[in-house]
Motif scaffolding. Structure first.
Motif, PDB file in Angstrom:
ATOM      1  N   GLY A   9     115.616  54.645 105.991  1.00  0.00           N
ATOM      2  CA  GLY A   9     116.249  55.957 106.498  1.00  0.00           C
ATOM      3  C   GLY A   9     116.903  56.728 105.541  1.00  0.00           C
ATOM      4  N   MET A  10     116.465  56.742 104.398  1.00  0.00           N
ATOM      5  CA  MET A  10     117.338  57.909 103.285  1.00  0.00           C
ATOM      6  C   MET A  10     116.980  59.362 103.581  1.00  0.00           C
ATOM      7  SD  MET A  10     117.273  56.393  99.712  1.00  0.00           S
ATOM      8  CE  MET A  10     115.543  55.946  99.362  1.00  0.00           C
ATOM      9  N   GLN A  11     118.169  59.978 103.621  1.00  0.00           N
ATOM     10  CA  GLN A  11     118.209  61.542 103.774  1.00  0.00           C
ATOM     11  C   GLN A  11     117.570  62.092 102.598  1.00  0.00           C
ATOM     12  OE1 GLN A  11     119.268  63.019 106.669  1.00  0.00           O
ATOM     13  NE2 GLN A  11     119.285  60.748 107.473  1.00  0.00           N
ATOM     14  N   PRO A  12     117.156  63.235 102.859  1.00  0.00           N
ATOM     15  CA  PRO A  12     116.672  64.045 101.521  1.00  0.00           C
ATOM     16  C   PRO A  12     117.652  64.085 100.270  1.00  0.00           C
ATOM     17  CG  PRO A  12     115.808  64.993 103.634  1.00  0.00           C
ATOM     18  CD  PRO A  12     116.951  64.170 103.972  1.00  0.00           C
ATOM     19  N   THR A  13     118.738  64.083 100.366  1.00  0.00           N
ATOM     20  CA  THR A  13     119.753  64.644  99.235  1.00  0.00           C
ATOM     21  C   THR A  13     119.762  63.108  98.603  1.00  0.00           C
ATOM     22  OG1 THR A  13     121.681  64.395 100.606  1.00  0.00           O
ATOM     23  CG2 THR A  13     120.879  66.430 100.058  1.00  0.00           C
ATOM     24  N   VAL A  14     119.844  61.985  99.274  1.00  0.00           N
ATOM     25  CA  VAL A  14     120.085  60.693  98.623  1.00  0.00           C
ATOM     26  C   VAL A  14     118.639  60.143  98.143  1.00  0.00           C
ATOM     27  CG1 VAL A  14     120.577  58.382  99.006  1.00  0.00           C
ATOM     28  CG2 VAL A  14     122.199  60.124 100.239  1.00  0.00           C
ATOM     29  N   ALA A  15     117.755  60.450  98.759  1.00  0.00           N
ATOM     30  CA  ALA A  15     116.258  60.077  98.261  1.00  0.00           C
ATOM     31  C   ALA A  15     116.062  60.675  96.969  1.00  0.00           C
ATOM     32  CB  ALA A  15     115.186  60.425  99.322  1.00  0.00           C
ATOM     33  N   ARG A  16     116.556  62.088  96.708  1.00  0.00           N
ATOM     34  CA  ARG A  16     116.437  62.843  95.472  1.00  0.00           C
ATOM     35  C   ARG A  16     117.006  62.040  94.536  1.00  0.00           C
ATOM     36  NH1 ARG A  16     112.971  65.046  92.674  1.00  0.00           N
ATOM     37  NH2 ARG A  16     113.754  67.069  91.594  1.00  0.00           N
ATOM     38  N   VAL A  17     118.116  61.460  94.370  1.00  0.00           N
ATOM     39  CA  VAL A  17     118.754  60.891  93.422  1.00  0.00           C
ATOM     40  C   VAL A  17     118.092  59.466  92.978  1.00  0.00           C
ATOM     41  CG1 VAL A  17     120.693  59.293  92.868  1.00  0.00           C
ATOM     42  CG2 VAL A  17     121.088  61.425  94.132  1.00  0.00           C
ATOM     43  N   PHE A  18     117.391  58.809  94.063  1.00  0.00           N
ATOM     44  CA  PHE A  18     116.609  57.865  93.496  1.00  0.00           C
ATOM     45  C   PHE A  18     115.213  58.154  93.055  1.00  0.00           C
ATOM     46  CE2 PHE A  18     119.529  55.970  96.335  1.00  0.00           C
ATOM     47  CZ  PHE A  18     119.399  54.603  96.119  1.00  0.00           C
TER      48      PHE A  18
ATOM     49  N   SER B 166     120.649  55.870 106.691  1.00  0.00           N
ATOM     50  CA  SER B 166     120.520  57.280 107.445  1.00  0.00           C
ATOM     51  C   SER B 166     121.755  58.132 107.808  1.00  0.00           C
ATOM     52  CB  SER B 166     120.018  57.001 108.734  1.00  0.00           C
ATOM     53  OG  SER B 166     120.870  55.813 109.565  1.00  0.00           O
ATOM     54  N   ASN B 167     122.814  57.518 107.529  1.00  0.00           N
ATOM     55  CA  ASN B 167     124.239  58.344 107.804  1.00  0.00           C
ATOM     56  C   ASN B 167     124.902  58.465 106.263  1.00  0.00           C
ATOM     57  OD1 ASN B 167     123.823  58.571 110.323  1.00  0.00           O
ATOM     58  ND2 ASN B 167     124.736  56.434 110.681  1.00  0.00           N
ATOM     59  N   LEU B 168     124.078  58.085 105.288  1.00  0.00           N
ATOM     60  CA  LEU B 168     124.745  58.560 103.967  1.00  0.00           C
ATOM     61  C   LEU B 168     124.509  59.745 103.539  1.00  0.00           C
ATOM     62  CD1 LEU B 168     126.165  57.023 101.723  1.00  0.00           C
ATOM     63  CD2 LEU B 168     123.985  56.138 100.774  1.00  0.00           C
ATOM     64  N   VAL B 169     125.304  60.623 103.032  1.00  0.00           N
ATOM     65  CA  VAL B 169     125.200  61.943 102.911  1.00  0.00           C
ATOM     66  C   VAL B 169     125.102  62.401 101.423  1.00  0.00           C
ATOM     67  CG1 VAL B 169     125.636  63.016 105.118  1.00  0.00           C
ATOM     68  CG2 VAL B 169     127.411  62.634 103.345  1.00  0.00           C
ATOM     69  N   PHE B 170     125.511  61.321 100.530  1.00  0.00           N
ATOM     70  CA  PHE B 170     125.790  61.556  99.190  1.00  0.00           C
ATOM     71  C   PHE B 170     125.790  60.218  98.657  1.00  0.00           C
ATOM     72  CE2 PHE B 170     128.250  62.046  95.377  1.00  0.00           C
ATOM     73  CZ  PHE B 170     127.525  62.848  94.423  1.00  0.00           C
ATOM     74  N   CYS B 171     125.200  60.054  97.282  1.00  0.00           N
ATOM     75  CA  CYS B 171     125.202  59.005  96.505  1.00  0.00           C
ATOM     76  C   CYS B 171     125.205  59.413  94.817  1.00  0.00           C
ATOM     77  CB  CYS B 171     123.992  58.044  96.789  1.00  0.00           C
ATOM     78  SG  CYS B 171     123.871  56.543  95.886  1.00  0.00           S
ATOM     79  N   ASP B 172     126.210  58.725  94.277  1.00  0.00           N
ATOM     80  CA  ASP B 172     126.030  59.321  92.750  1.00  0.00           C
ATOM     81  C   ASP B 172     125.691  58.069  92.149  1.00  0.00           C
ATOM     82  OD1 ASP B 172     128.291  57.446  92.523  1.00  0.00           O
ATOM     83  OD2 ASP B 172     129.709  59.009  91.927  1.00  0.00           O
ATOM     84  N   SER B 173     125.906  58.036  90.854  1.00  0.00           N
ATOM     85  CA  SER B 173     125.170  57.127  89.606  1.00  0.00           C
ATOM     86  C   SER B 173     126.385  55.874  90.173  1.00  0.00           C
ATOM     87  CB  SER B 173     125.408  57.536  88.347  1.00  0.00           C
ATOM     88  OG  SER B 173     126.566  58.023  87.840  1.00  0.00           O
ATOM     89  N   THR B 174     127.475  55.865  90.420  1.00  0.00           N
ATOM     90  CA  THR B 174     127.906  54.484  90.486  1.00  0.00           C
ATOM     91  C   THR B 174     127.642  54.026  91.904  1.00  0.00           C
ATOM     92  OG1 THR B 174     130.135  55.669  89.680  1.00  0.00           O
ATOM     93  CG2 THR B 174     130.369  53.744  91.235  1.00  0.00           C
ATOM     94  N   GLY B 175     127.247  54.898  92.852  1.00  0.00           N
ATOM     95  CA  GLY B 175     126.761  54.034  94.333  1.00  0.00           C
ATOM     96  C   GLY B 175     125.102  53.438  93.978  1.00  0.00           C
ATOM     97  N   LEU B 176     124.547  54.180  93.136  1.00  0.00           N
ATOM     98  CA  LEU B 176     123.202  53.753  92.842  1.00  0.00           C
ATOM     99  C   LEU B 176     123.167  52.600  92.031  1.00  0.00           C
ATOM    100  CD1 LEU B 176     120.098  54.177  92.468  1.00  0.00           C
ATOM    101  CD2 LEU B 176     120.659  55.642  90.430  1.00  0.00           C
TER     102      LEU B 176
END
Length: 122
Positions: free
Chosen positions: A92-101, A61-71
């Motif tokens: 609680g994924m934020q929309p920008t993080v959910a989009r990566v998934f 819920s407080n994660l604002v960014f996730c790149d391929s390394t985080g994934l």
């Protein structure tokens, strides 16, 4: 909700709180999960798995960014947890993080919950 805090890590752009709730290890990353900060989450996830905890809950819920390394950190933890008959639950994924998934199809291999409370109820 009773959650026992057991540690934190911080590297400027990412702060990770680690706790325990029943049989679940709970990880709360806040900020940006990327190539430069991924070890702050990878280390505690690995430590929990090494200690025999196979049910991991990541409160996004407080994660604002996730790149391929985080994934990849989360995917590696998922593989190990599943080998131990457990799993990784994302909450609680934020929309920008959910989009990566969504783009990568990774949302299909994780158990995703709208809230942390829902993830901890199972």
């Amino acid at each position: 909700m009773d959650r026992e805090a057991v540690g934190t890590a911080d590297l400027g752009r990412l702060h990770v709180e680690v706790g325990q709730h029943g049989r679940s290890a709970v990880f709360t990353p806040s900020g940006e999960l990327d190539h430069h900060t991924a070890e702050l989450l990878s280390g505690p996830l690995t430590a929990a798995l090494d200690a025999g905890t196979s049910r991991l809950v990541v409160d996004c819920s407080n994660l604002v960014f996730c790149d391929s390394t985080g994934l990849n950190v989360l995917l590696a933890a998922r593989l190990r947890a599943e080998q131990m008959d457990g799993g990784v639950h994302l909450a609680g994924m934020q929309p920008t993080v959910a989009r990566v998934f969504e783009i990568t199809g990774a949302d299909a291999v994780f158990t995703v919950h709208d809230t942390l409370d829902q993830a901890l109820q199972e």
